[in-house]
Design an enzyme around this catalytic site. Structure first.
Site, PDB file in Angstrom:
ATOM      1  N   ALA B 220       0.807  -1.233   0.040  1.00  0.00           N
ATOM      2  CA  ALA B 220       0.013   0.270   0.127  1.00  0.00           C
ATOM      3  C   ALA B 220       1.084   1.131  -0.078  1.00  0.00           C
ATOM      4  O   ALA B 220       0.343   2.489  -0.290  1.00  0.00           O
ATOM      5  CB  ALA B 220      -1.053  -0.189   1.122  1.00  0.00           C
ATOM      6  N   GLY B 248       2.524  -7.244  -8.535  1.00  0.00           N
ATOM      7  CA  GLY B 248       4.110  -7.062  -8.811  1.00  0.00           C
ATOM      8  C   GLY B 248       4.328  -7.194  -9.917  1.00  0.00           C
ATOM      9  O   GLY B 248       5.364  -6.417 -10.532  1.00  0.00           O
ATOM     10  N   ASP B 249       3.745  -8.065 -10.625  1.00  0.00           N
ATOM     11  CA  ASP B 249       3.954  -8.503 -12.082  1.00  0.00           C
ATOM     12  C   ASP B 249       3.934  -7.267 -13.079  1.00  0.00           C
ATOM     13  O   ASP B 249       4.512  -7.006 -13.797  1.00  0.00           O
ATOM     14  CB  ASP B 249       3.459  -9.768 -12.576  1.00  0.00           C
TER      15      ASP B 249
END
Lengths: 309, 309
Positions: B220, B248-249
């Site tokens: 966050a 994240g990817d």
């Protein structure tokens, strides 16, 4: 050959996990896969007993190709599955090593079109010509009419092929009315069909509804048969520890095997009870332990109930 | 093209169930499948942004064929996967409609032989010749040496191809020592690598260990970058409701995309943060919402931290 019908085929996948916890991430320690659906299980046992078997039903998609590849590696089982545009379903059994419990996830299976159902009935009629017996097994996939088994029972009878029906609910109710040679309900299926929880009363009712013979599988109480020739009871051989998955399918295989070998009813039941028990004790779900089978089949006691039929 | 490497590819399957209860039987209400493994997720996002992408890694067995069939239907992603004798793994995410929780079951994946690892390195060297950048993503399958990413980082540097490394544990530690252009750890991976739970200290340590630049994804709190040119912070745009799978990817895809478009660091980070947020809010796990992305990429604030680098 013996024909088995599995309209709702599946690729049965088993995952071993240490302990299943909702909301967690699990590393699967062991993966096994095999062609599934009741009729395919029955066929595998029949083939292991030395019978020539053909399997039919629906198959489609990538999972269907995997299922057919694996059938190629099953000696004695001929693939007569009918291709459909939808994808064959997977079932996943998550075996929890910490509790011994299994959690089951079943995909819904493909929806069958009216044209695919018509194509199946044609293929089935062709297969009946060379069948010595046929078993109709398991649930119906979406799209297939609820009276499907009644239709298939009538076609078998018209072709003079002995027909065994192993299903539940409304497909069983309608199928029984089409007068199959044999039905093999468990206690719950028999109660649902007849409204009676007393097995002998319920079996008599099932015969009145159209079944020529009824063999009820009563779990630890073994098998009970009611036929035109009499009533027999074949108790399970003692308390068995193991996995009951597939035990009912092995009983169906035993009954069919005994039928085509022209055995009298007591020996058919002995074969069914011994196979069922040998399936419970086998380490792999749905397979049977040959040593246990050969030991038990000579020792199972089948008692005729005098004056009951 | 941009090359992404996924040594441990997977077919990601999502099952919708009403409520997951251990030891019960569940009817799966919805099944979705897509090619998975971090590098494949990165590639899909890059292709959606208009980049030409090739994916490599290992693929095998029936699940591998399904994965490759589905890749064929992904425009802009070229399949350069290397065949192996083992079977590509499946991952199953069981989404519980009653709680919103997901339970994950991950198959182990095939064991890679030394000959297969050697064949991969040859294919990788060939692919590097036409690559503008390469991303090395995710865990290592069994059989691949723990120093695999270090080897692949060195090969990229020898070919003068900028290389991003996104992995964890010992493969990350060894890979960092081979001096990649960029690593993108999350807070846990960064702490495991450096022993420090203070992100800035840990990022400085990661640079000392060999990474030319470090972009840490802090959930966050958004992204934090430490490079030879300075330090920047790009906070997440407010509280986001949704599924963080694949966020994240998407950040990795944003960083790579900004790199090959020669953007300055603040704009690279803005792209990464906006893509990450647009992935969280998208209804399908791992996909991004284009409207949200286009809205956010112009509005994300990236602050340079003076005197920190």
């Amino acid at each position: 050959m013996i024909l088995t019908v599995t309209l709702n085929t599946a690729l049965d996948i088993t995952y071993g996990v240490r302990s299943l916890r909702p909301h967690a991430t699990h590393r699967v320690t062991e993966v096994t896969e095999r062609p599934g659906g009741k009729g395919l299980n029955v066929a595998r046992v029949l083939a292991a007993l030395g019978h020539e078997v053909a399997v039919t039903g629906f198959v489609g998609g990538a999972t269907g190709r995997t299922l057919q590849d694996q059938l190629l590696g099953t000696p004695g089982v001929a693939d007569a599955l009918v291709p459909v545009s939808g994808a064959t379903r997977r079932t996943i059994a998550v075996a929890d090593a910490s509790t011994g419990d299994t959690t089951q996830l079943n995909e819904p299976g493909p929806t069958i079109t009216p044209a695919e159902w018509a194509a199946f009935q044609e293929a089935y009629a062709d297969l009946l010509r060379s069948a010595s017996a046929v078993a109709l097994c398991g649930s119906l996939p979406p799209g297939v009419p609820v009276g499907a088994y009644a239709t298939l029972v009538r076609a078998a009878r018209a072709a003079s092929v002995p027909v065994l029906l192993d299903t539940s609910g409304e497909p069983l109710r309608r199928g029984v009315a089409a007068r199959p040679d044999l039905v093999k309900p468990n206690a719950d299926e028999l109660a649902e069909l007849t409204g009676s929880h007393e097995p002998l009363q319920a079996m008599k009712d099932a015969r009145r509804r159209g079944a020529h013979a009824v063999v009820a599988s009563l779990g630890a109480d073994g098998l009970c048969a009611l036929t035109a020739d009499g009533e027999w009871r074949a108790p399970a051989p003692g308390r068995l520890r193991g996995n009951p998955t597939g035990a009912g399918d092995s009983a169906v295989a035993g009954l069919l095997s005994g039928h085509v070998d022209h055995l009298p009813w007591p020996q058919r039941l002995a074969r069914a009870v011994a196979l069922s028990a040998a399936t419970v004790v086998a380490p792999v779900a749905g397979e049977f332990d040959r040593g246990t089978y050969e030991d038990l089949v000579a020792r199972v006691t089948v008692a005729e109930q005098v004056g009951a039929a």
